[in-house]
Design a protein around this motif. Structure first.
Motif, PDB file in Angstrom:
ATOM      1  N   SER A  18       0.761  -1.160  -0.057  1.00 46.22           N
ATOM      2  CA  SER A  18       0.039   0.050  -0.129  1.00 46.22           C
ATOM      3  C   SER A  18       0.777   1.237   0.062  1.00 46.22           C
ATOM      4  O   SER A  18       2.196   1.100   0.296  1.00 46.22           O
ATOM      5  N   HIS A  19       0.133   2.329  -0.315  1.00 48.04           N
ATOM      6  CA  HIS A  19       1.114   3.626  -0.300  1.00 48.04           C
ATOM      7  C   HIS A  19       1.469   3.684   1.041  1.00 48.04           C
ATOM      8  O   HIS A  19       0.343   3.728   1.931  1.00 48.04           O
ATOM      9  N   PRO A  20       2.634   4.378   1.553  1.00 43.55           N
ATOM     10  CA  PRO A  20       2.836   4.747   2.774  1.00 43.55           C
ATOM     11  C   PRO A  20       2.047   6.049   3.285  1.00 43.55           C
ATOM     12  O   PRO A  20       1.790   6.895   2.352  1.00 43.55           O
ATOM     13  N   VAL A  21       1.610   5.898   4.594  1.00 45.78           N
ATOM     14  CA  VAL A  21       0.737   7.129   5.022  1.00 45.78           C
ATOM     15  C   VAL A  21       1.604   8.536   5.148  1.00 45.78           C
ATOM     16  O   VAL A  21       2.997   8.291   5.300  1.00 45.78           O
ATOM     17  N   LEU A  22       0.978   9.499   4.476  1.00 48.39           N
ATOM     18  CA  LEU A  22       1.556  10.761   4.347  1.00 48.39           C
ATOM     19  C   LEU A  22       2.117  11.395   5.886  1.00 48.39           C
ATOM     20  O   LEU A  22       1.156  11.444   6.912  1.00 48.39           O
ATOM     21  N   ARG A  23       3.215  11.464   6.101  1.00 47.69           N
ATOM     22  CA  ARG A  23       3.684  12.160   7.387  1.00 47.69           C
ATOM     23  C   ARG A  23       3.519  13.617   7.353  1.00 47.69           C
ATOM     24  O   ARG A  23       4.464  14.483   7.066  1.00 47.69           O
ATOM     25  N   LEU A  24       2.360  14.258   7.708  1.00 54.11           N
ATOM     26  CA  LEU A  24       2.338  15.528   7.436  1.00 54.11           C
ATOM     27  C   LEU A  24       1.299  16.143   8.715  1.00 54.11           C
ATOM     28  O   LEU A  24       0.432  15.578   9.251  1.00 54.11           O
ATOM     29  N   ARG A  25       1.752  17.280   9.563  1.00 58.04           N
ATOM     30  CA  ARG A  25       0.785  17.819  10.601  1.00 58.04           C
ATOM     31  C   ARG A  25       0.753  19.244  10.150  1.00 58.04           C
ATOM     32  O   ARG A  25       1.954  19.952   9.902  1.00 58.04           O
ATOM     33  N   LEU A  26      -0.326  19.844  10.002  1.00 60.83           N
ATOM     34  CA  LEU A  26      -0.636  21.277   9.776  1.00 60.83           C
ATOM     35  C   LEU A  26      -1.479  21.881  10.948  1.00 60.83           C
ATOM     36  O   LEU A  26      -1.979  21.547  11.780  1.00 60.83           O
ATOM     37  N   ALA A  27      -0.917  23.216  11.056  1.00 65.10           N
ATOM     38  CA  ALA A  27      -1.394  23.979  11.890  1.00 65.10           C
ATOM     39  C   ALA A  27      -2.899  24.206  11.855  1.00 65.10           C
ATOM     40  O   ALA A  27      -3.526  24.125  10.848  1.00 65.10           O
ATOM     41  N   SER A  28      -3.349  24.431  13.076  1.00 66.86           N
ATOM     42  CA  SER A  28      -4.891  24.712  13.014  1.00 66.86           C
ATOM     43  C   SER A  28      -5.261  25.974  12.090  1.00 66.86           C
ATOM     44  O   SER A  28      -4.507  26.990  12.060  1.00 66.86           O
ATOM     45  N   GLY A  29      -6.165  26.224  11.464  1.00 67.12           N
ATOM     46  CA  GLY A  29      -6.689  27.326  10.611  1.00 67.12           C
ATOM     47  C   GLY A  29      -7.046  28.674  11.567  1.00 67.12           C
ATOM     48  O   GLY A  29      -8.120  28.846  11.254  1.00 67.12           O
ATOM     49  N   CYS A  60      14.892  11.667   0.483  1.00 67.18           N
ATOM     50  CA  CYS A  60      15.354  12.767  -0.310  1.00 67.18           C
ATOM     51  C   CYS A  60      15.096  12.968  -1.647  1.00 67.18           C
ATOM     52  O   CYS A  60      15.701  13.814  -2.302  1.00 67.18           O
ATOM     53  N   ASP A  61      14.426  12.084  -2.240  1.00 64.55           N
ATOM     54  CA  ASP A  61      13.867  12.150  -3.745  1.00 64.55           C
ATOM     55  C   ASP A  61      12.698  12.950  -3.782  1.00 64.55           C
ATOM     56  O   ASP A  61      11.485  12.589  -3.873  1.00 64.55           O
ATOM     57  N   LEU A  62      12.833  14.154  -4.023  1.00 67.11           N
ATOM     58  CA  LEU A  62      11.647  15.276  -4.227  1.00 67.11           C
ATOM     59  C   LEU A  62      10.596  15.022  -5.196  1.00 67.11           C
ATOM     60  O   LEU A  62       9.465  14.980  -5.210  1.00 67.11           O
ATOM     61  N   LEU A  63      11.246  14.157  -6.340  1.00 66.82           N
ATOM     62  CA  LEU A  63      10.193  13.885  -7.369  1.00 66.82           C
ATOM     63  C   LEU A  63       9.391  12.718  -7.003  1.00 66.82           C
ATOM     64  O   LEU A  63       8.191  12.411  -7.446  1.00 66.82           O
ATOM     65  N   SER A  64       9.918  11.765  -6.114  1.00 69.04           N
ATOM     66  CA  SER A  64       9.089  10.788  -5.598  1.00 69.04           C
ATOM     67  C   SER A  64       7.939  11.308  -4.683  1.00 69.04           C
ATOM     68  O   SER A  64       7.083  10.619  -4.172  1.00 69.04           O
ATOM     69  N   GLU A  65       8.711  12.203  -3.650  1.00 69.33           N
ATOM     70  CA  GLU A  65       7.843  12.606  -2.424  1.00 69.33           C
ATOM     71  C   GLU A  65       6.763  13.414  -2.581  1.00 69.33           C
ATOM     72  O   GLU A  65       5.828  13.696  -2.052  1.00 69.33           O
ATOM     73  N   LEU A  66       7.313  14.680  -3.701  1.00 68.36           N
ATOM     74  CA  LEU A  66       6.288  15.892  -3.700  1.00 68.36           C
ATOM     75  C   LEU A  66       4.800  15.486  -4.012  1.00 68.36           C
ATOM     76  O   LEU A  66       3.974  15.933  -3.454  1.00 68.36           O
ATOM     77  N   PRO A  67       4.620  14.642  -4.971  1.00 68.93           N
ATOM     78  CA  PRO A  67       3.315  14.228  -5.160  1.00 68.93           C
ATOM     79  C   PRO A  67       2.501  13.615  -4.265  1.00 68.93           C
ATOM     80  O   PRO A  67       1.282  14.132  -4.047  1.00 68.93           O
ATOM     81  N   GLN A  68       3.030  12.946  -3.492  1.00 69.14           N
ATOM     82  CA  GLN A  68       2.179  12.653  -2.416  1.00 69.14           C
ATOM     83  C   GLN A  68       2.028  13.675  -1.306  1.00 69.14           C
ATOM     84  O   GLN A  68       0.741  13.891  -0.856  1.00 69.14           O
ATOM     85  N   LEU A  69       2.925  14.423  -1.054  1.00 69.22           N
ATOM     86  CA  LEU A  69       2.725  15.745  -0.167  1.00 69.22           C
ATOM     87  C   LEU A  69       1.492  16.658  -0.795  1.00 69.22           C
ATOM     88  O   LEU A  69       0.473  16.793  -0.218  1.00 69.22           O
TER      89      LEU A  69
END
Length: 132
Positions: free
Chosen positions: A11-22, A38-47
């Motif tokens: 499966s696709h790995p879970v995106l490790r992202l935390r955003l501040a409250s709006g 550190c491969d931006l080309l593979s990481e950026l689309p998921q972000l």
């Protein structure tokens, strides 16, 4: 007769992202992102796929050239062109800047991929809480 067990489909790995409250208040950091490499080309689309819809279409991304070594001038993400910029500014070595015309700018702390979970989790919580 024996039955071979099949391993689960990858499966696709879970995106490790935390955003501040709006809160609507300007803040220096809008959250934290912990990429797996550190491969931006593979990481950026998921972000970009994991960002809130309210942020709109991100058309420009600025990264630190020391953190992300190979960065082309642009890339196609979900059939839309995203311009990539590199900076060597010492003031923000571990950030990524996302721009969406008419919507805004968001600065995310980038937790290095090789960071342990014990170190990464408090960093991400602090960034999401506005304490970085």
């Amino acid at each position: 007769m024996t039955t071979a067990l099949q391993s689960p489909l990858p499966s696709h790995p879970v995106l490790r992202l935390r955003l501040a409250s709006g809160s609507g208040m300007p803040r220096p950091i809008d959250g934290a992102w912990w990429p797996r490499s550190c491969d931006l080309l593979s990481e950026l689309p998921q972000l970009l796929a994991g960002l809130p819809r309210a942020w709109g279409h991100i058309t420009s991304v600025t990264v630190n050239g020391a953190t992300w070594p190979a960065v082309p001038g642009r890339m196609l993400v979900f059939n839309q062109v995203v311009r990539l910029h590199r900076t060597l500014a010492a003031s923000a070595p571990h950030t990524i800047v996302l721009l969406a015309p008419g919507r805004g700018r968001w600065d995310l702390l980038v937790v290095p991929p090789d960071t342990t979970e014990e170190t990464a989790e408090p960093l991400m919580a602090a960034a999401a809480g506005g304490h970085v």
